[in-house]
Enzyme design. Structure first.
Site, mmCIF file in Angstrom:
data_model
loop_
_atom_site.group_PDB
_atom_site.id
_atom_site.type_symbol
_atom_site.label_atom_id
_atom_site.label_comp_id
_atom_site.label_asym_id
_atom_site.label_seq_id
_atom_site.Cartn_x
_atom_site.Cartn_y
_atom_site.Cartn_z
ATOM 1 N N ASN A 61 -17.328 -5.362 10.228
ATOM 2 C CA ASN A 61 -17.961 -4.208 10.876
ATOM 3 C C ASN A 61 -19.462 -4.342 10.626
ATOM 4 O OD1 ASN A 61 -18.904 -1.795 11.781
ATOM 5 N ND2 ASN A 61 -17.786 -0.518 10.308
ATOM 6 N N LYS B 273 -21.785 -2.666 11.856
ATOM 7 C CA LYS B 273 -22.487 -1.374 11.952
ATOM 8 C C LYS B 273 -23.742 -1.557 12.821
ATOM 9 C CE LYS B 273 -20.262 -0.102 7.683
ATOM 10 N NZ LYS B 273 -20.246 0.643 6.439
ATOM 11 N N HIS C 258 -14.044 5.659 12.018
ATOM 12 C CA HIS C 258 -14.782 5.235 10.817
ATOM 13 C C HIS C 258 -15.422 6.457 10.161
ATOM 14 C CE1 HIS C 258 -17.684 3.326 8.194
ATOM 15 N NE2 HIS C 258 -16.921 2.252 8.271
ATOM 16 N N GLU D 181 -18.232 6.940 8.952
ATOM 17 C CA GLU D 181 -19.612 7.237 9.383
ATOM 18 C C GLU D 181 -19.613 7.996 10.712
ATOM 19 O OE1 GLU D 181 -20.976 3.203 8.968
ATOM 20 O OE2 GLU D 181 -20.719 3.396 6.800
ATOM 21 N N GLU E 92 -10.176 3.094 3.921
ATOM 22 C CA GLU E 92 -11.529 2.980 3.383
ATOM 23 C C GLU E 92 -11.886 4.269 2.633
ATOM 24 O OE1 GLU E 92 -13.922 -0.109 5.845
ATOM 25 O OE2 GLU E 92 -14.212 1.849 6.728
ATOM 26 N N GLY F 265 -20.167 0.975 0.882
ATOM 27 C CA GLY F 265 -21.596 0.706 0.682
ATOM 28 C C GLY F 265 -22.126 1.100 -0.685
ATOM 29 N N SER G 53 -16.830 -1.875 -0.093
ATOM 30 C CA SER G 53 -17.455 -2.770 -1.086
ATOM 31 C C SER G 53 -16.627 -4.017 -1.379
ATOM 32 C CB SER G 53 -17.776 -2.008 -2.374
ATOM 33 O OG SER G 53 -18.732 -0.989 -2.110
#
Ligand code: 13P
Length: 256
Positions: A11, A13, A96, A98, A168, A174, A214
């Protein structure tokens, strides 16, 4: 090789220009062995779709990071499932964290996108995961069950096999603080049990479920050793061709 072929999905992003993407593939493709028993999916920005579908190899499948649920029309700024199919895309990341956080995507919106993806022949990678606050409150499983049941509401039985799930935990994305392989394996076992309530144990045992958050070359081995984990959805480490190649090769070291 187990029952399920491993998947490594990148991904990217909101990263990489055309030049940066082509430099990535120059290195990455050279690091791949001729025969690979893992599936590789790269999910770049839409601006890179055309160049990647023409410059990448057969070994790499193209995925999108988002989709809109209508086929066409007055939806400024959106990209339809038909457009994605037309550009060589086979997979699409949906839900996702985000998107849930910055674009207020609810489980109901995620569900519309899931159904549209199936309708137009795209395979969804459905992301689910609890926030730090939810984990601390001890409601992780409740949150995951809601995300699964509401996100996959009205999915046809025959579509479940095309689904990829990604667990996730939001607190691991991150942050450099990955979940432990053992704990994520237990959570993923719970995700598979919840899926089996929707599609039956036989089909649920075929669905690939990835861990994300991560994932790095120095921790991938622990995840891939777990019985329930079928690969990884990778953010930061997928931007570097050497690191992403190391992750992909960890899928089945004996084969290479
Ligand atoms: P990181 O690998 O950078 O933690 O990102 C994970 C992720 O969000 C993949 O979708």
């Amino acid at each position: 090789m187990g029952l399920r072929t491993p998947v490594f999905a990148a991904n990217w992003k909101m990263n990489k220009t055309l030049k940066e993407a082509s430099l990535f593939f120059e290195t990455f493709l050279n690091l791949l062995p001729t025969k690979l028993d893992a599936e590789i999916i790269v999910c770049p920005s839409f601006t890179l779709f055309h160049s990647i579908s023409s410059c990448s190899s057969q070994k790499i499948k193209l995925g999108a990071q988002n989709i809109f649920w209508e086929k066409e029309g007055a939806y400024t700024g959106e990209i339809s499932p038909v457009m994605l199919k037309d550009s060589g895309c086979q997979y699409v990341i949906i839900g996702h964290s985000e998107r849930r956080k910055y674009f207020a995507e609810t489980n109901a919106i995620v569900n519309k996108k899931i159904l549209a993806a199936f309708e137009y022949g795209l395979k969804p990678i459905l992301c689910i995961g609890e926030t730090l606050e939810e984990m601390e409150k001890g409601i992780t499983r409740q949150i995951l069950a809601e995300q699964i049941k509401e996100g996959l509401f009205r999915t046809a039985q025959s579509d479940f096999e095309k689904l990829i799930m990604a667990y996730e935990p939001v607190w691991a994305i991150g942050t450099g603080k990955a979940d432990s392989p053992q704990q994520s394996n237990e959570t993923i076992r719970f995700i598979r049990e919840t899926l089996s309530e929707l599609c039956g144990i036989h089909t649920a045992s075929k669905i690939r479920i990835l861990y994300g958050g991560s994932v790095k070359p120095n921790n991938i081995k622990g995840f891939m050793e777990q019985s329930e984990i079928d690969g990884a959805l990778v953010g930061g480490a997928s931007l570097n061709p050497e690191d992403f190649a190391k992750l992909v090769l960890s899928g089945d070291p004996a084969k290479f």
